[in-house]
Design a protein around this motif. Sequence first.
Motif, PDB file in Angstrom:
ATOM      1  N   GLY B 453      18.955   9.895  93.028  1.00 21.46           N
ATOM      2  CA  GLY B 453      19.241   9.977  91.658  1.00 21.46           C
ATOM      3  C   GLY B 453      20.418   9.434  91.334  1.00 21.46           C
ATOM      4  N   SER B 456      20.474   6.857  88.535  1.00 21.65           N
ATOM      5  CA  SER B 456      19.980   7.165  87.305  1.00 21.65           C
ATOM      6  C   SER B 456      21.407   7.957  86.323  1.00 21.65           C
ATOM      7  N   ALA B 482      14.947   3.946  81.386  1.00 21.02           N
ATOM      8  CA  ALA B 482      15.571   4.729  82.398  1.00 21.02           C
ATOM      9  C   ALA B 482      14.586   6.101  82.748  1.00 21.02           C
ATOM     10  N   ASN B 483      14.033   6.525  81.668  1.00 22.81           N
ATOM     11  CA  ASN B 483      13.182   7.494  81.753  1.00 22.81           C
ATOM     12  C   ASN B 483      11.991   7.346  82.814  1.00 22.81           C
ATOM     13  N   THR B 486      12.758   7.022  86.098  1.00 24.28           N
ATOM     14  CA  THR B 486      13.121   8.521  86.818  1.00 24.28           C
ATOM     15  C   THR B 486      11.769   9.065  87.175  1.00 24.28           C
ATOM     16  N   ALA B 512      15.600   0.291  88.953  1.00 20.47           N
ATOM     17  CA  ALA B 512      17.032   0.711  89.009  1.00 20.47           C
ATOM     18  C   ALA B 512      17.671  -0.586  88.517  1.00 20.47           C
ATOM     19  N   CYS B 515      17.518  -1.028  84.729  1.00 18.33           N
ATOM     20  CA  CYS B 515      18.151  -0.155  84.132  1.00 18.33           C
ATOM     21  C   CYS B 515      19.604  -0.126  84.138  1.00 18.33           C
TER      22      CYS B 515
END
Lengths: 332, 567
Positions: B453, B456, B482-483, B486, B512, B515
């Motif tokens: 994570g 994120s 980004a959501n 995730t 990733a 983002c």
Amino acid sequence: MGLNIAVLATGVPNDYKALEQAFLLKDKYPESKVAVFSIGACAAGVLREAMYRGADEALASDSFVPGCHDVVLCGCQCAEEIARLTSMTGLSCVVCVRSILSFSSGNIAVECVVENSIEESVLSLPVFASVDSSAVSCRPRNAYCLLRHNRGKSPQVSHAVALNAEQTCNGSVEVKECKYYQASDEGVRTFVKEILRTRVLQSADTAMSLKDSSVVVVGGYGVGSKETFDRLFELAHLLHGNVGATRPAVDAGYATRDRMIGQTGVVVRPELYIAFGVSGHTQHLCGVKECGVMISVNKDAEAPINAFADYSIIGDAREVIDKIITYCQQEL
Amino acid sequence: MNYYSDNEALEFYLKHPLLRRIVDMKEKGYGDAVGYDYAPTNFEEAVRGYEQVLELVGDLCAGTVAPNAERVEREKHTLEDGHVVYAPVTSENLKLFRQAGLMGVSLPRRYGGLNFPTMVFTMMQELVCRADAGFGNLWGLQDCASTINSFGSDEQKERYLPMVCAGATMSMDLTEPDAGSDLQNVRLKATYDSTSDQWYLDGVKRFITNGDSDIHLVLARSEEGSADGRGLSLFICEKSCGKVKTRRIEDKMGVQGSPTCEIVFEHAPAELCGSRKMGLIKYVMSLMNGARLGIATQSVAISQAAYSEALAFAKERCQFGKAVIELPPVYDMLGNIKARLDAARSLLYETARNVDMGYQFAELARERTLTPEERAESKLYSKIADALTPLVKGMGSEMVNENVYDAVQVHGGSGYMRDYACERLYRDARVTSIYEGTTQMQVVAAIRYATTGFYSQLVDEYLSFEPSQALASLHARVRAIANVYTEALEVVASFENQEMLDFLARRLYEMAGYCVMSALLLRDANACEELFASSLARFVAIGEAVVAGHSTYIKNFNVELLNKYKQ
């Protein structure tokens, strides 16, 4: 084992060929010192570049004393200067040097271009040498020199220019408010009507020599060619004046040496002075310090001359000359 | 033309607020100003110096290196008596850069270097690689000296670093015929002779960029009988010993400005750099991180060159009675190239800044004990640098390949001909996703920052600012992708299957990447709308499509599909 090397810069590309020969000598004999002297109206730029590329100091021409250096180098445009200096000092002299081979026990071996072939010769120091245009190009700027300069540890260049201004002009050149005219047809026409017509009527006597002329039309390196320079004579005729030139214009072969105005040339005191393609370095301006009205035609609005000119036309000298001549023929 | 002053984005990145802190730390109170006449006395002077030198590099690159780039392909490097003779233009370029004093850019002044931060070195490398990616390698390898500076003994620093500053070239000799991505398998033998108190190297290295360098950094097996990375040490070996021979110069697709060599060590005397057994684990990791940043830089540089070429061509070329740039399929491609270029550059300089900060703290830690706050900060910067380096290397190099593909496409038939620079750029770009670790290896290095994570978190942090009115909706859209990313992470985690994770890692990595890059470009656009806003809008649009695509793929993925891939 180091050499004391001087480079005489006049503000033309060939200066860099001479500089590189000086740097190459310093590469070989690292204890050597390279001093660059400005002897031209436009050499300030070359002096700065010389410092950026590895010269040890940059100085005004006044500080140059013949005989103090082991090797004096200059670009091929200075063959005349060399002749003058060597005849003054009786030192050995060589022209068209393509490379400096070595230095040992008071002698220097050089390679010269002689009628399309290469000849080697050995000369005793001190020596004056002009570098051939076929010599290697100058090295680039050097990061360390740039940073050194950036830090303000090498103020020699600005110092030299200031020194020049102080010693030769006694601070009598003042900064004035300048009025600008456009280089368009209408702009030039207005300029001729408003400025030239009144001024020329006031000073309408035909002078015999450049020195005594009341109207002087001057061409700089910025006029670009001998053909354009020659058109200045037409304008001078229309204005009942004479034609002068800057050092770089003379060096470039646009005009003969007797027309050179400035520190090493004639000092003039005209009532009307019109400069075409003249950037306005101190060495030139100190030769016109007592003129009545100064007019500049230059494509660079930031050129130093605009700080001194009363009127200025921002535009390419070559185009503006044609226009001024046309309107003078119509309006005068 | 000047590659630095022509490109406003560079000044924007140079003058990032963090630069002050980097330079203040690097210059340590500007104490060098006393002993070195070229050292800055304050921050402003330092930055002015960087700009002047960048301008110098920009001038040399546009004026000499770029025009030489085409010639080097025709002249070629040759092999003579076990040594490489550079192509004449390569020698000319090297001579120019030596004369310009650009060989020890980031080394300390006491060894004759310029002591510039990584940020500025990276920017110079962008300029050089834009002109000629191959020469960029040759010149950029000076960065190997940083490893000697960090881990070598004082005697080694005093011997080798001044040589580098004076213009000695370097190489990092890692790869062997049987050890490419798998460096643990390196076999080149290092033997210690106790009577002469000397190490000797024997064996072969392959695919070594500038393999006939003056100073080699060599990864070798110092522990006889060992089989993994823990038996490897790093050595310094000089060309002047005469025992390192180049056996072959590879005939390769691109980056021909630097020769790629197969070299043989024949009982070559060498010095151990740092501690035994730490070769791969510590020093090569440091070396590789620098090199990966270098390739990321090269990728951005080639993208810039490709964009400039394609843009100029599209404006000039007329078809159907107008310049082709006015045709939607053409401006589509150009707009995408520019968007990917700007986003990759944003990530590149963010990475470089973090590398700098991490490096400065490591330096500080060598001088004194860090305070707990400093330690925490140091750890964070290093972690960000470690996380972003494989991201920018992989994403940057994949994107440059898309960019040169599109650039050739914009040129049409002309782009396929050697008459246009983009043909060379197309070939040069190809290796960026291969050397210094393939994209697949970058994914391996990066995936833990995805699954834990960390990426994120970074995106959250990059997005934690109040956007201007104009950028508010883009800000929300970046938040949205980004959501999606995730969620995809959660889906993959729910598989609880390592092989499936390894298989899907590349897709997570790309998500990733989009983002992080979108968030960074958004931040830059918020600081300077004029330069980045239109690239941002395009990049977010591309990113949304990619992220949505990968998300769908991951959601529909299962073990059956995984098994269908196995040939």
